[in-house]
Scaffold this motif. Structure first.
Motif, mmCIF file in Angstrom:
data_model
loop_
_atom_site.group_PDB
_atom_site.id
_atom_site.type_symbol
_atom_site.label_atom_id
_atom_site.label_comp_id
_atom_site.label_asym_id
_atom_site.label_seq_id
_atom_site.Cartn_x
_atom_site.Cartn_y
_atom_site.Cartn_z
ATOM 1 N N GLY A 1 38.154 29.303 32.848
ATOM 2 C CA GLY A 1 37.968 29.685 31.453
ATOM 3 C C GLY A 1 36.692 30.440 31.149
ATOM 4 O O GLY A 1 36.333 30.612 29.985
ATOM 5 N N PHE A 2 36.007 30.913 32.172
ATOM 6 C CA PHE A 2 34.817 31.728 31.939
ATOM 7 C C PHE A 2 35.217 33.130 31.490
ATOM 8 O O PHE A 2 36.314 33.600 31.773
ATOM 9 N N ASP A 3 34.280 33.783 30.826
ATOM 10 C CA ASP A 3 34.509 35.150 30.355
ATOM 11 C C ASP A 3 33.934 36.194 31.300
ATOM 12 O O ASP A 3 34.350 37.356 31.268
ATOM 13 N N ALA A 4 32.957 35.785 32.112
ATOM 14 C CA ALA A 4 32.214 36.778 32.884
ATOM 15 C C ALA A 4 31.516 36.110 34.059
ATOM 16 O O ALA A 4 31.465 34.884 34.169
ATOM 17 N N ALA A 5 30.958 36.956 34.912
ATOM 18 C CA ALA A 5 30.138 36.512 36.038
ATOM 19 C C ALA A 5 28.699 36.946 35.806
ATOM 20 O O ALA A 5 28.431 37.972 35.170
ATOM 21 N N GLU A 6 27.778 36.152 36.335
ATOM 22 C CA GLU A 6 26.379 36.544 36.443
ATOM 23 C C GLU A 6 26.155 36.836 37.917
ATOM 24 O O GLU A 6 26.275 35.946 38.757
ATOM 25 N N LEU A 7 25.863 38.084 38.251
ATOM 26 C CA LEU A 7 25.860 38.518 39.642
ATOM 27 C C LEU A 7 24.463 38.496 40.243
ATOM 28 O O LEU A 7 23.516 39.057 39.674
ATOM 29 N N CYS A 8 24.347 37.875 41.383
ATOM 30 C CA CYS A 8 23.092 37.830 42.124
ATOM 31 C C CYS A 8 23.093 38.962 43.149
ATOM 32 O O CYS A 8 23.881 38.936 44.100
ATOM 33 N N ILE A 9 22.253 39.969 42.919
ATOM 34 C CA ILE A 9 22.191 41.151 43.785
ATOM 35 C C ILE A 9 20.742 41.377 44.196
ATOM 36 O O ILE A 9 19.856 41.494 43.338
ATOM 37 N N ASN A 10 20.502 41.459 45.493
ATOM 38 C CA ASN A 10 19.151 41.704 45.988
ATOM 39 C C ASN A 10 18.835 43.203 46.009
ATOM 40 O O ASN A 10 17.825 43.651 45.494
ATOM 41 N N ASP A 11 19.722 43.974 46.627
ATOM 42 C CA ASP A 11 19.534 45.417 46.740
ATOM 43 C C ASP A 11 20.927 46.051 46.816
ATOM 44 O O ASP A 11 21.933 45.364 46.662
ATOM 45 N N TYR A 12 20.986 47.346 47.035
ATOM 46 C CA TYR A 12 22.282 48.028 46.984
ATOM 47 C C TYR A 12 22.691 48.605 48.335
ATOM 48 O O TYR A 12 23.567 49.465 48.395
ATOM 49 N N GLU A 13 22.109 48.087 49.392
ATOM 50 C CA GLU A 13 22.518 48.439 50.740
ATOM 51 C C GLU A 13 23.886 47.820 51.007
ATOM 52 O O GLU A 13 24.034 46.607 51.092
ATOM 53 N N GLY A 14 24.907 48.655 51.092
ATOM 54 C CA GLY A 14 26.255 48.157 51.327
ATOM 55 C C GLY A 14 26.952 47.582 50.111
ATOM 56 O O GLY A 14 28.076 47.073 50.231
ATOM 57 N N VAL A 15 26.328 47.656 48.964
ATOM 58 C CA VAL A 15 26.928 47.137 47.734
ATOM 59 C C VAL A 15 27.531 48.298 46.946
ATOM 60 O O VAL A 15 26.827 49.244 46.579
ATOM 61 N N GLU A 16 28.814 48.227 46.689
ATOM 62 C CA GLU A 16 29.503 49.263 45.920
ATOM 63 C C GLU A 16 29.750 48.742 44.508
ATOM 64 O O GLU A 16 30.620 47.899 44.281
ATOM 65 N N VAL A 17 28.970 49.228 43.580
ATOM 66 C CA VAL A 17 29.060 48.738 42.201
ATOM 67 C C VAL A 17 30.439 49.022 41.613
ATOM 68 O O VAL A 17 31.001 48.189 40.885
ATOM 69 N N ALA A 18 31.016 50.178 41.933
ATOM 70 C CA ALA A 18 32.348 50.501 41.418
ATOM 71 C C ALA A 18 33.385 49.499 41.912
ATOM 72 O O ALA A 18 34.292 49.098 41.157
ATOM 73 N N ALA A 19 33.260 49.067 43.165
ATOM 74 C CA ALA A 19 34.200 48.083 43.712
ATOM 75 C C ALA A 19 34.018 46.731 43.034
ATOM 76 O O ALA A 19 35.001 46.020 42.770
ATOM 77 N N ILE A 20 32.782 46.372 42.728
ATOM 78 C CA ILE A 20 32.541 45.126 41.994
ATOM 79 C C ILE A 20 33.163 45.202 40.608
ATOM 80 O O ILE A 20 33.802 44.257 40.144
ATOM 81 N N ARG A 21 32.980 46.347 39.963
ATOM 82 C CA ARG A 21 33.566 46.535 38.632
ATOM 83 C C ARG A 21 35.090 46.385 38.679
ATOM 84 O O ARG A 21 35.698 45.740 37.807
ATOM 85 N N GLN A 22 35.705 46.947 39.692
ATOM 86 C CA GLN A 22 37.153 46.848 39.832
ATOM 87 C C GLN A 22 37.596 45.409 40.076
ATOM 88 O O GLN A 22 38.604 44.953 39.520
ATOM 89 N N ALA A 23 36.827 44.677 40.904
ATOM 90 C CA ALA A 23 37.160 43.275 41.173
ATOM 91 C C ALA A 23 37.031 42.433 39.920
ATOM 92 O O ALA A 23 37.870 41.553 39.651
ATOM 93 N N LEU A 24 36.004 42.689 39.132
ATOM 94 C CA LEU A 24 35.844 41.976 37.864
ATOM 95 C C LEU A 24 37.012 42.292 36.923
ATOM 96 O O LEU A 24 37.565 41.391 36.278
ATOM 97 N N ASP A 25 37.365 43.553 36.846
ATOM 98 C CA ASP A 25 38.475 43.955 35.970
ATOM 99 C C ASP A 25 39.782 43.268 36.377
ATOM 100 O O ASP A 25 40.544 42.791 35.519
ATOM 101 N N ARG A 26 40.033 43.205 37.678
ATOM 102 C CA ARG A 26 41.263 42.561 38.148
ATOM 103 C C ARG A 26 41.289 41.079 37.780
ATOM 104 O O ARG A 26 42.359 40.521 37.513
ATOM 105 N N ALA A 27 40.117 40.468 37.763
ATOM 106 C CA ALA A 27 40.035 39.042 37.421
ATOM 107 C C ALA A 27 39.940 38.810 35.918
ATOM 108 O O ALA A 27 39.908 37.657 35.471
ATOM 109 N N GLY A 28 39.895 39.883 35.143
ATOM 110 C CA GLY A 28 39.788 39.748 33.691
ATOM 111 C C GLY A 28 38.420 39.262 33.249
ATOM 112 O O GLY A 28 38.292 38.570 32.234
ATOM 113 N N LEU A 29 37.375 39.654 33.971
ATOM 114 C CA LEU A 29 36.029 39.172 33.717
ATOM 115 C C LEU A 29 35.071 40.319 33.434
ATOM 116 O O LEU A 29 35.251 41.433 33.918
ATOM 117 N N GLY A 30 34.039 40.009 32.670
ATOM 118 C CA GLY A 30 32.944 40.940 32.490
ATOM 119 C C GLY A 30 31.775 40.532 33.369
ATOM 120 O O GLY A 30 31.893 39.684 34.249
#
Length: 271
Positions: free
Chosen positions: A35-64
């Protein structure tokens, strides 16, 4: 309306997430099912992190996404906004620019907590001056990108200055902080620094942009002695419109957090 989120690791493991980073997808499914509305994301740096892919995963889960937690870089990379080595300050600012870019894509805030910790012997005036100067380019960059930076009030055992709601407001006034700078108020830290929760909420007023839920022992709510329902009711009565985010250690266990989160969210929504 108050939104609910919880911390998830999406790169490196954190003790505040009941799921390891390798199980990020399972964590998103848990948030959605609980029943949560969103995630609070713990990110250290952006080496290997694809923000667009995270956005898509959140969207698929119905989360902000409510905010990007940035504190891992203090221990992992030695970053801080307050260092005698100005190259460290510049690297910290550059990292925050990256977080701001990601937040603009995710529609989230950026947290500044441990990145304001320092080993320098600064009194309050020196601390505020140094912090304001180091933060200025980040604040401006965030403003241009429509992102809110939230400064976390941390207890005296973790940082040398700016612990309480009143001290956070004094800093915002001192630095003439624009509206895209707010405060993250954490119940664990507040249990040490703020004697009256309702008064702290009133003191922060519209500058209160994010709230962390944890009990007095920093464990899952209900396993310490904080009056969580009273605090949540005070937030609601004060007209708070931000998010409350579960950011607790996995105590008494990760499974306790996983199993109890849905009932916690449902109970608070009924208040």
């Amino acid at each position: 309306m108050i939104a609910f989120s919880a911390t998830l690791a999406c790169q490196y493991d954190t003790p505040f997430s009941p799921f390891p980073a390798a199980q990020f997808g399972h964590g998103l499914a848990w948030l959605s099912a609980s029943g949560f509305d969103a995630a609070e994301l713990c990110i250290n740096d952006y080496e290997g992190v694809e923000v667009a892919a995270i956005r898509q995963a959140l969207d698929r889960a119905g989360l902000g996404c409510t905010t990007i937690a940035t504190g891992q870089a203090r221990k992992r990379d030695g970053l801080t906004l307050l260092s005698a080595d100005k190259s460290v300050v510049r690297r910290t600012q550059a990292r925050l620019f990256e977080h701001i870019d990601a937040a603009a894509q995710l529609g989230s805030h950026v947290t500044i907590g441990s990145l304001r910790a320092t080993d320098l012997p600064l009194d309050k005036g020196q601390y505020m001056s140094e912090l304001a100067a180091a933060l200025f380019p980040c604040v401006e960059y965030a403003r241009r990108n429509g992102v809110v930076l939230i400064l976390e009030a941390l207890n005296r055992y973790e940082v040398c200055q700016l612990h309480s709601a009143q001290e956070m407001m004094a800093y915002l006034a001192f630095s003439d902080a624009p509206e895209n700078v707010g405060v993250l108020w954490d119940l664990f830290h507040a249990s040490i620094e703020d004697a009256d929760y309702a008064q702290a909420i009133a003191t922060l007023g519209p500058r209160l942009r994010h709230v962390h839920l944890a009990d007095s022992n920093r464990g899952f709510p209900g396993y310490g002695h904080l009056p969580l329902e009273e605090v949540y009711t005070a937030l609601r009565l004060a007209g708070y419109q931000g998010a409350v985010s579960l950011e607790c250690l996995c105590r008494p266990s990760a499974q306790t957090v996983i199993d109890g989160a849905g009932e916690l969210v449902a109970r608070l929504r009924r208040l």
